[in-house]
Motif scaffolding. Structure first.
Motif: not given
Length: 394
Positions: A72-78, A259-272, A274-282
């Motif tokens: 449907l859409m790149v990972y993490g949007e829908y 898989v990590a802790n939510q606080a660690v994974m949050a590093a991908f959300k800013d600066n920059p 979309l710090g990690h993106i994948t089209t077909f992941g999941g």
């Protein structure tokens, strides 16, 4: 042109001597070639088919998802039900700290995401991995691999990587305050099933805590029940900062995760952003298959059966030419004198109808890693053929 000719003419080759086994169908522990030639898959497609080939519940989950939607859409949007249900099922198998899942397509991609996250979260430049480690063939995964034969043709690789000896206490001091993460296979796979002691893993965990480095456990081969626990690190009474999985995760479909802790994974959300993106992941079909795989492992109590099946294999697989058998559950290396001894055995076993192979960094041992669904009767049949191959070639 027949299929074999098309394969050799138009598919990229990775060696000059591919197996060239033509497969038309698979079911359970069996692969079937033309004219119904039967093979027992004693390596699960290299650790993939933990619940066997085409498990009915996995096929049903795939079909049900096909009736709803594909990509449907790149990972993490829908918000997609297969992804959310799979993420919840995954974290339910893990310690509470590991509560956030990033879904990707493969083990290599999961490793790439994990090492990016470690650097981003810690702000540190360096990575530590093990001698004879194998984490995949993409650029970053290859960089943290531990075998120079595989790496030297592709240098320069990612800088700041150093290797320690797996299971070696003396090397732990190489982990310092510049280390973003230590990436280690819980059970070394391509090194020929090497298993460190519990005290080593606990000392490694302590050292990472002392210097603030993340501990990333690669469970791409060892996870999803292969060793007799859902996760191999459960044998060692530690909790990693990240766990990486793939292979047996998808029931035969391509999928991976870190898989990590939510606080660690949050590093991908800013600066920059979309710090990690994948089209077909999941991918929703793969995610549905993975959820079904978890359910099969749990509902059919396959993990609880691993140890008794491993004991039976070791009881049956006895021959003067076998030097040792290293294993954790159904993750086994059968050691012989040399590659010159083991290669004809493997080739003859394939001719007789049992598929096995050797290891990338350990060519004097034969891999035995059957689907966890293998029955006692199938074990006896497969091992009898392996013994016949040993007798006929040594």
């Amino acid at each position: 042109m027949n299929n074999r000719q098309l394969f050799l003419s138009h598919l990229a080759q990775t060696t000059d001597f591919p197996l060239l086994i033509e497969i038309e169908k698979a079911e359970g522990v069996y692969l079937f070639g033309p004219e119904n030639k039967e093979y027992i898959d004693l390596i699960s497609g290299i650790g993939v088919s933990n619940v066997g080939h085409r498990h009915p519940k996995v096929l049903t989950a795939i079909q049900n998802q096909l009736d709803h939607y594909l990509h449907l859409m790149v990972y993490g949007e829908y918000v997609q039900s297969p992804q959310t249900k799979l993420a919840k099922a995954l974290v339910d198998t893990l310690p509470d700290y590991l509560d956030n899942v990033y879904l990707v397509n493969s083990g290599s991609e999961a490793i790439e995401g994990a090492i990016k996250l470690a650097k981003r979260h810690t702000g540190r430049p360096n990575l530590v991995s093990c001698v004879n480690a194998y984490h995949g063939s993409s650029h970053g995964a290859l960089s943290i691999g531990g075998n120079e034969v595989f790496k030297r043709a592709y240098r320069p690789l990612v800088p700041g990587v150093s290797n320690i000896v797996y299971g070696g206490f003396a090397d732990l001091n190489k982990i310092d305050h510049s280390t973003a993460a230590v990436i280690i296979e819980t059970i070394q796979g391509e090194a020929g099933i090497r298993i460190a002691c519990k005290e080593y893993f606990q000392a490694l965990r302590k050292r990472c805590d002392e210097v603030g480095a993340l501990l990333i456990l690669d469970e791409i081969q060892a996870g999803f029940g292969r060793t007799g626990k859902f996760w191999a690190f459960e044998h060692f009474e530690i909790v990693p900062d990240m766990v990486v999985c793939a292979k047996g995760m998808g029931g035969g479909m391509p999928i991976g995760a870190f898989v990590a802790n939510q606080a660690v994974m949050a590093a991908f959300k800013d600066n920059p952003l979309l710090g990690h993106i994948t089209t077909f992941g999941g991918h929703p079909v793969s995610a549905a298959a993975s959820l079904a795989t978890i359910n099969v492992l749990q509902e059919e109590k396959l993990i609880e059966q691993v140890e008794s099946k491993a004991v039976l294999i070791k009881k049956l697989l006895v021959h003067p030419k076998i030097k040792s058998i290293r294993n954790k559950g159904l993750m086994m290396a059968v050691e012989f004198e040399s590659f010159e001894v083991v290669k004809p055995i493997i080739d003859r076993a394939i001719e007789l109808g049992v598929i096995t192979d050797w290891f990338l960094f350990c060519d004097d041992a034969m891999r035995v890693a059957p689907p966890l669904t293998i029955t006692e009767e199938e074990i006896r049949k497969a091992i009898a053929i392996v013994l016949q191959a040993i007798e006929e070639t040594t």
